[in-house]
Design a protein around this motif. Structure first.
Motif, PDB file in Angstrom:
ATOM      1  N   LEU A   1     -61.817 -20.218 -14.210  1.00 58.00           N
ATOM      2  CA  LEU A   1     -61.431 -21.563 -13.792  1.00 58.00           C
ATOM      3  C   LEU A   1     -62.657 -22.365 -13.354  1.00 58.00           C
ATOM      4  N   LEU A   2     -63.569 -21.727 -12.637  1.00 50.72           N
ATOM      5  CA  LEU A   2     -64.795 -22.415 -12.242  1.00 50.72           C
ATOM      6  C   LEU A   2     -65.624 -22.805 -13.465  1.00 50.72           C
ATOM      7  N   ALA A   3     -65.668 -21.927 -14.469  1.00 50.15           N
ATOM      8  CA  ALA A   3     -66.401 -22.243 -15.694  1.00 50.15           C
ATOM      9  C   ALA A   3     -65.764 -23.438 -16.410  1.00 50.15           C
ATOM     10  N   LEU A   4     -64.435 -23.507 -16.382  1.00 53.48           N
ATOM     11  CA  LEU A   4     -63.751 -24.639 -16.997  1.00 53.48           C
ATOM     12  C   LEU A   4     -64.131 -25.940 -16.307  1.00 53.48           C
ATOM     13  N   ARG A   5     -64.137 -25.932 -14.997  1.00 53.75           N
ATOM     14  CA  ARG A   5     -64.420 -27.154 -14.243  1.00 53.75           C
ATOM     15  C   ARG A   5     -65.882 -27.576 -14.326  1.00 53.75           C
ATOM     16  N   TYR A   6     -66.791 -26.604 -14.285  1.00 50.88           N
ATOM     17  CA  TYR A   6     -68.199 -26.951 -14.142  1.00 50.88           C
ATOM     18  C   TYR A   6     -69.023 -26.777 -15.407  1.00 50.88           C
ATOM     19  N   ALA A   7     -68.475 -26.074 -16.411  1.00 52.85           N
ATOM     20  CA  ALA A   7     -69.211 -25.896 -17.659  1.00 52.85           C
ATOM     21  C   ALA A   7     -68.411 -26.338 -18.867  1.00 52.85           C
ATOM     22  N   ASN A   8     -67.169 -26.766 -18.653  1.00 58.53           N
ATOM     23  CA  ASN A   8     -66.307 -27.208 -19.748  1.00 58.53           C
ATOM     24  C   ASN A   8     -66.181 -26.117 -20.812  1.00 58.53           C
ATOM     25  N   ASP A   9     -66.096 -24.883 -20.355  1.00 57.42           N
ATOM     26  CA  ASP A   9     -66.079 -23.735 -21.259  1.00 57.42           C
ATOM     27  C   ASP A   9     -65.442 -22.573 -20.506  1.00 57.42           C
ATOM     28  N   ILE A  10     -64.682 -21.712 -21.195  1.00 60.81           N
ATOM     29  CA  ILE A  10     -64.068 -20.567 -20.517  1.00 60.81           C
ATOM     30  C   ILE A  10     -64.436 -19.255 -21.189  1.00 60.81           C
ATOM     31  N   ARG A  11     -65.476 -19.256 -21.999  1.00 60.76           N
ATOM     32  CA  ARG A  11     -65.935 -18.021 -22.619  1.00 60.76           C
ATOM     33  C   ARG A  11     -66.765 -17.201 -21.626  1.00 60.76           C
ATOM     34  N   GLN A  12     -66.966 -15.911 -21.950  1.00 65.81           N
ATOM     35  CA  GLN A  12     -67.688 -15.025 -21.046  1.00 65.81           C
ATOM     36  C   GLN A  12     -69.079 -15.554 -20.735  1.00 65.81           C
ATOM     37  N   LYS A  13     -69.763 -16.082 -21.730  1.00 66.18           N
ATOM     38  CA  LYS A  13     -71.124 -16.582 -21.527  1.00 66.18           C
ATOM     39  C   LYS A  13     -71.150 -17.651 -20.436  1.00 66.18           C
ATOM     40  N   ALA A  14     -70.174 -18.555 -20.458  1.00 64.87           N
ATOM     41  CA  ALA A  14     -70.129 -19.618 -19.455  1.00 64.87           C
ATOM     42  C   ALA A  14     -69.863 -19.058 -18.069  1.00 64.87           C
ATOM     43  N   VAL A  15     -69.032 -18.026 -17.986  1.00 60.17           N
ATOM     44  CA  VAL A  15     -68.756 -17.409 -16.691  1.00 60.17           C
ATOM     45  C   VAL A  15     -70.015 -16.767 -16.133  1.00 60.17           C
ATOM     46  N   LEU A  16     -70.742 -16.011 -16.966  1.00 62.75           N
ATOM     47  CA  LEU A  16     -71.940 -15.311 -16.500  1.00 62.75           C
ATOM     48  C   LEU A  16     -73.057 -16.270 -16.107  1.00 62.75           C
ATOM     49  N   GLU A  17     -73.017 -17.493 -16.611  1.00 64.86           N
ATOM     50  CA  GLU A  17     -74.059 -18.470 -16.289  1.00 64.86           C
ATOM     51  C   GLU A  17     -73.695 -19.367 -15.115  1.00 64.86           C
ATOM     52  N   LEU A  18     -72.541 -19.121 -14.464  1.00 63.71           N
ATOM     53  CA  LEU A  18     -72.180 -19.908 -13.290  1.00 63.71           C
ATOM     54  C   LEU A  18     -73.223 -19.738 -12.189  1.00 63.71           C
ATOM     55  N   PRO A  19     -73.687 -20.812 -11.578  1.00 65.11           N
ATOM     56  CA  PRO A  19     -74.649 -20.687 -10.475  1.00 65.11           C
ATOM     57  C   PRO A  19     -74.024 -19.963  -9.294  1.00 65.11           C
ATOM     58  N   ARG A  20     -74.838 -19.152  -8.606  1.00 67.55           N
ATOM     59  CA  ARG A  20     -74.343 -18.417  -7.448  1.00 67.55           C
ATOM     60  C   ARG A  20     -73.762 -19.362  -6.399  1.00 67.55           C
ATOM     61  N   GLY A  21     -74.437 -20.482  -6.198  1.00 68.04           N
ATOM     62  CA  GLY A  21     -73.965 -21.421  -5.187  1.00 68.04           C
ATOM     63  C   GLY A  21     -72.585 -21.963  -5.498  1.00 68.04           C
TER      64      GLY A  21
END
Length: 550
Positions: free
Chosen positions: A282-302
Motif C-alpha cells: 500500500l505504501l508503494a502504491l501511494r508513494y511510488a505508483n507501483d505495487i510490484r516487489q521492486k517498488a516495495v524493496l525501494e521504499l525509503p526507510r523513513g
C-alpha cells in the motif's frame, strides 16, 4: 574484470566473496556462545526429527553436508541479529552472521549439545557396514521428558544398548560416558572400537563456506540470501524489508512495528492472514505508483517508519468495508489479491461509504469480468488512480456466462468461484450449526455435498452451487449431513440449493441424508441462481448464456 567493464557489461563482485573452511566444532561452539548468529529476518527453525536424523547420519559418516553462506559482523551492523534456537544467553559479541545454513547448524547444535525438545541416540545394534543407511536407521528420537525419566544415567543408557548423540561432540565426552556406562574392560573396548570406526565422524569435520564482504549494500546481501535459499524456507518480501529497513541506532524496527499494529488492529491482522507485506505494498502504491516487489524493496526507510501504522489503519478500514459490502471475509477470499490495494488506497484519506456505488460497480465488474487475470498489478494501479479521480467507467457492466459462474470451482475458474462466494456472504453469515452470527476470522469454504455422494461424472460437490462458508468445527458435519444445517445458516448464504442436473440415484440418496430439510430436491429453491441474477439487476454484471471461460 576490467575488460568486462570496458565492454559495458556489469562487473561481478567476485572479489567481494571468498571461500573458507570452518571447523564444525568451532562453529557450534560459536553458536553456543553467541559468536555465530542469524539475521533477524530469517525464518524460525522448522526441520523435523526425521530431517535431523538424516543430517546426523550424513555428518557422522563424514560425508559433506553442503556449504554455508556467511558474512562477517561489521562494527556498524547492517542487520538486526538473533541467536540460534535453543542456545543460552550470549556470552560473546557476534563475529559471524549465517545467511544460509540455519536449519543444518541448528539441527547439529541441538542434537550434539542435547538442546531442544528431543534427545537423539544411536542404538548399538547398528550395521557398521552401511555408513549412511545403517546410521540413519539406528538413530532414535526420544522426547526429552521421556528420556530423562527412562535413561537418567550412562548406565541405564548403555543397558538399553544406546549412546546419546550429545556425547559425540568431542572424543573426551564419549570416553567419559563410556567409563561411566560400564566397568567391564571388554565392553569398554567394544565401545572404543565402535567409536573409532563409526561414531567419530564429527572429529576434524569441516564445513565449506562462502564469505560475503560485509561492505556489500544491505539490499544486495538480502537478495543474495533470497536466491540461495530458494530450496529452503522461502524468504518473503516482508522478510527482506525487515533487513533493508534495519538500522541499529534508529528506533524503528519493522518486525516489532508489525507486531504492534497486529495488536492494535486485530481485524486487519486476521484479514491479511500472513505477514505485513500488504501494508508495504500500500505504501508503494501511494508513494511510488507501483505495487510490484521492486517498488516495495525501494521504499525509503523513513517512509516505512513514518507511515506504517497509517497503512495498517487503512487496511483495517478496508477489511471492514469489504466484509460488509462485498462479502470478502479475508484476503485469500478476494478474487484477486491486488483488489485490496485499490480499496485500501482509497480508504487512506476518505470515507469509503461516500463512493460505495462506484466501488460496487468496480468490484463486481472486475471480479466477474476477470479483469485482473493478467497484468493485475498494472491494472490495479490504474484503477486506483481512476477511482481516486472519480473517473472509472465500467459502462453497462461486464458480460459473463451464468454457467461459468455456477460451474466454477476452487481450482477451475477460481476467481469466479471466489466472486460468487463473496456475494453469498453479503449481509452477514450465520453459523450453519447454530444459526448464530459467525466468527469471520475462523470461516473457510466447505463443500455442501459429501464427495462420496456425488457421481464422478458430474463432480457436483466441487461446484460453486455446492459450497458454503463454515467454521472448521462444523465443516465435516456439513459435508456428511447437509440436513443437520440450521435454516438460518443456509438462508444467510443463499445456500438452500442443489444442482438439478445430477443423476436420479444420487438425488434419492442425498434426499434421504437430508432428513426432510431438502427432501424434495427438484423443488429446492435455487437461491444461488437468484443471487447471481440480483447482481445482474444491480447493473454491475450482465449474464449471458454463452460460455466465455474455458
Amino acid at each position: 574484470m576490467e575488460r568486462h567493464a570496458q565492454e559495458g557489461r556489469p562487473v561481478m563482485a567476485v572479489e567481494r566473496t571468498q571461500g573458507r573452511t570452518f571447523d564444525l566444532e568451532r562453529l557450534l561452539n560459536g553458536v553456543h556462545s553467541g559468536k555465530v548468529v542469524l539475521p533477524e529476518f530469517q525464518r524460525d527453525f522448522k526441520w523435523s526429527p526425521g530431517d535431523i536424523s538424516a543430517l546426523l547420519a550424513t555428518a557422522l559418516a563424514g560425508w559433506p553436508l553442503g556449504s554455508l553462506l556467511v558474512v562477517p559482523m561489521s562494527p556498524s551492523p547492517q542487520f538486526a541479529t538473533r541467536s540460534f534456537e535453543g542456545t543460552p544467553p550470549a556470552t560473546s559479541h557476534p563475529e559471524w552472521i549465517v545467511l544460509d545454513g540455519q536449519q543444518r547448524l541448528t539441527s547439529l547444535y541441538q542434537a550434539l549439545y542435547g538442546r531442544g525438545d528431543n534427545i537423539y541416540s544411536i542404538r548399538l545394534d547398528l550395521n557398521p557396514d552401511d555408513p549412511i543407511e545403517g546410521l540413519e536407521q539406528a538413530i532414535d528420537v526420544t522426547r526429552r521428558e521421556k528420556w530423562l525419566r527412562r535413561y537418567p544415567s550412562p548406565e541405564s543408557q548403555f543397558q538399553d544398548k544406546r549412546v546419546p548423540v550429545y556425547v559425540l561432540r568431542e572424543a573426551a565426552d564419549f570416553f567419559e560416558w563410556r567409563d561411566a556406562a560400564t566397568d567391564s574392560p571388554a565392553e569398554r573396548e567394544q565401545l572404543s572400537q565402535l567409536y573409532r570406526h563409526t561414531l567419530s565422524g564429527l572429529q576434524s569435520y569441516t564445513v565449506p563456506s562462502v564469505v560475503i564482504d560485509e561492505s556489500l549494500p544491505t539490499q544486495a546481501i538480502a537478495r543474495v540470501f533470497e536466491r540461495v535459499n530458494r530450496q529452503g524456507l522461502p524468504l518473503s518480501t516482508f522478510d527482506l524489508m525487515v533487513a533493508v529497513t534495519y538500522r541499529e541506532k534508529e528506533d524503528f524496527n519493522l518486525k516489532v512495528a508489525w507486531g504492534e499494529v497486529q495488536e492494535e488492529f486485530p481485524r486487519m491482522a486476521a484479514f491479511v492472514e500472513g505477514d505485513g507485506l500488504p501494508l508495504l505494498t500500500l505504501l508503494a502504491l501511494r508513494y511510488a505508483n507501483d505495487i510490484r516487489q521492486k517498488a516495495v524493496l525501494e521504499l525509503p526507510r523513513g517512509t516505512v517508519g513514518r507511515e506504517f501504522r497509517a497503512a495498517a489503519e487503512a487496511i483495517n478500514d478496508s477489511a471492514d468495508y469489504m466484509q460488509t459490502h462485498f462479502g470478502a471475509v479475508k484476503l485469500s477470499a478476494l478474487p484477486f489479491p491486488a483488489m485490496l490495494q485499490v480499496v485500501a488506497g482509497l480508504a487512506w484519506d476518505r470515507r469509503l461509504d461516500a463512493m460505495s456505488l462506484h466501488l460496487a460497480r468496480w468490484y463486481w465488474s472486475t471480479s466477474f469480468g476477470l479483469k485482473y487475470a493478467v497484468a493485475a498489478n498494472t491494472r490495479a494501479v490504474a484503477d486506483f488512480r481512476s477511482l481516486e479521480r472519480g473517473e472509472l467507467d465500467v459502462g453497462d457492466g461486464i458480460a459473463v456466462s451464468r454457467e461459468d459462474v455456477l460451474m466454477s470451482t476452487k481450482r477451475k475458474n477460481s476467481a469466479l468461484h471466489k466472486a460468487l462466494m463473496n456475494a453469498a456472504a453479503i449481509g452477514g453469515l450465520a453459523d450453519l450449526h447454530s444459526g448464530e452470527p459467525i466468527d469471520y476470522d475462523e470461516v473457510d469454504v466447505a463443500s455442501f455435498v459429501e464427495s462420496s455422494l456425488a457421481p464422478r461424472a458430474s463432480q457436483a460437490h466441487t461446484r460453486s452451487l455446492a459450497h458454503v462458508w463454515a467454521d472448521p468445527s462444523v465443516q465435516r458435519m456439513v459435508e456428511a449431513n447437509p440436513g443437520s444445517c440450521h435454516p438460518k445458516g443456509l438462508e444467510s448464504q443463499r445456500a438452500r440449493v442443489l444442482l438439478d442436473d445430477v443423476e436420479l440415484d444420487w438425488e434419492a440418496r442425498l434426499a434421504r441424508r437430508a432428513e426432510g430439510l431438502l427432501s424434495n430436491v427438484e423443488a429446492a429453491t435455487q437461491m444461488r441462481v437468484e443471487l447471481v441474477d440480483e447482481l445482474a439487476d444491480g447493473d454491475h454484471v450482465r449474464f449471458s448464456d454463452r460460455r466465455r471461460v474455458t
